[in-house]
Motif scaffolding. Structure first.
Motif, mmCIF file in Angstrom:
data_model
loop_
_atom_site.group_PDB
_atom_site.id
_atom_site.type_symbol
_atom_site.label_atom_id
_atom_site.label_comp_id
_atom_site.label_asym_id
_atom_site.label_seq_id
_atom_site.Cartn_x
_atom_site.Cartn_y
_atom_site.Cartn_z
ATOM 1 N N VAL A 64 0.877 -1.174 0.000
ATOM 2 C CA VAL A 64 0.000 0.000 0.000
ATOM 3 C C VAL A 64 0.918 1.229 0.000
ATOM 4 N N ASP A 66 0.322 4.385 0.112
ATOM 5 C CA ASP A 66 -0.017 5.425 1.083
ATOM 6 C C ASP A 66 0.623 5.139 2.444
ATOM 7 N N GLU A 67 0.895 3.886 2.724
ATOM 8 C CA GLU A 67 1.506 3.515 4.002
ATOM 9 C C GLU A 67 3.032 3.610 3.964
ATOM 10 N N LYS A 69 4.894 5.282 1.698
ATOM 11 C CA LYS A 69 5.302 6.621 1.251
ATOM 12 C C LYS A 69 6.699 6.643 0.614
ATOM 13 N N THR A 108 1.606 10.406 -2.187
ATOM 14 C CA THR A 108 1.714 9.790 -0.868
ATOM 15 C C THR A 108 2.219 10.770 0.194
#
Length: 114
Positions: A64, A66-67, A69, A108
């Motif tokens: 993921v 977004d996690e 970054k 992100t």
């Protein structure tokens, strides 16, 4: 004939504003290209495997984004060399790799070091 200082300063400010606007347009175009590559144009599309909120993707194979970054350098290396199950994207041009890496790092909230 020398320009009066006020006129010269005004011309400098107008010129700087024009270049700034052009740079903003270039940035926006590069980010749009990166998003398009992420969602549909790269083969395979990044969105098939990766979750990225900004792209509306919910892939379950890759991490993921977004996690984790990733910054632009990390994305660039992954695109060029592959990483784990992710293939190298040999068909992307340098400009496309840069745009895609910049898009992911920007979307992100990571530092865009590339």
């Amino acid at each position: 004939m020398p320009r009066p200082p006020l006129l010269a300063a005004s011309l400098l400010l107008v010129s700087a504003g024009a270049f700034g606007a052009n740079a903003d347009a270039v940035d926006a175009a590069e980010l749009a290209l990166g998003k398009r590559l992420f969602t549909q144009s790269a083969v395979p599309a990044c969105a098939l495997c990766h979750t990225l909120r900004d792209a509306g993707s919910e892939g379950a194979v890759g991490p993921v984004l977004d996690e984790i970054k990733p910054d632009a350098d990390r994305v660039t290396k992954a695109l060029r060399n592959g990483l784990g199950n992710m293939p190298a994207f040999k068909t992307l041009s340098e400009a496309e790799i840069k745009a895609l890496a910049r898009y992911v790092s920007t979307a992100t909230g990571a530092a865009a070091s590339n």
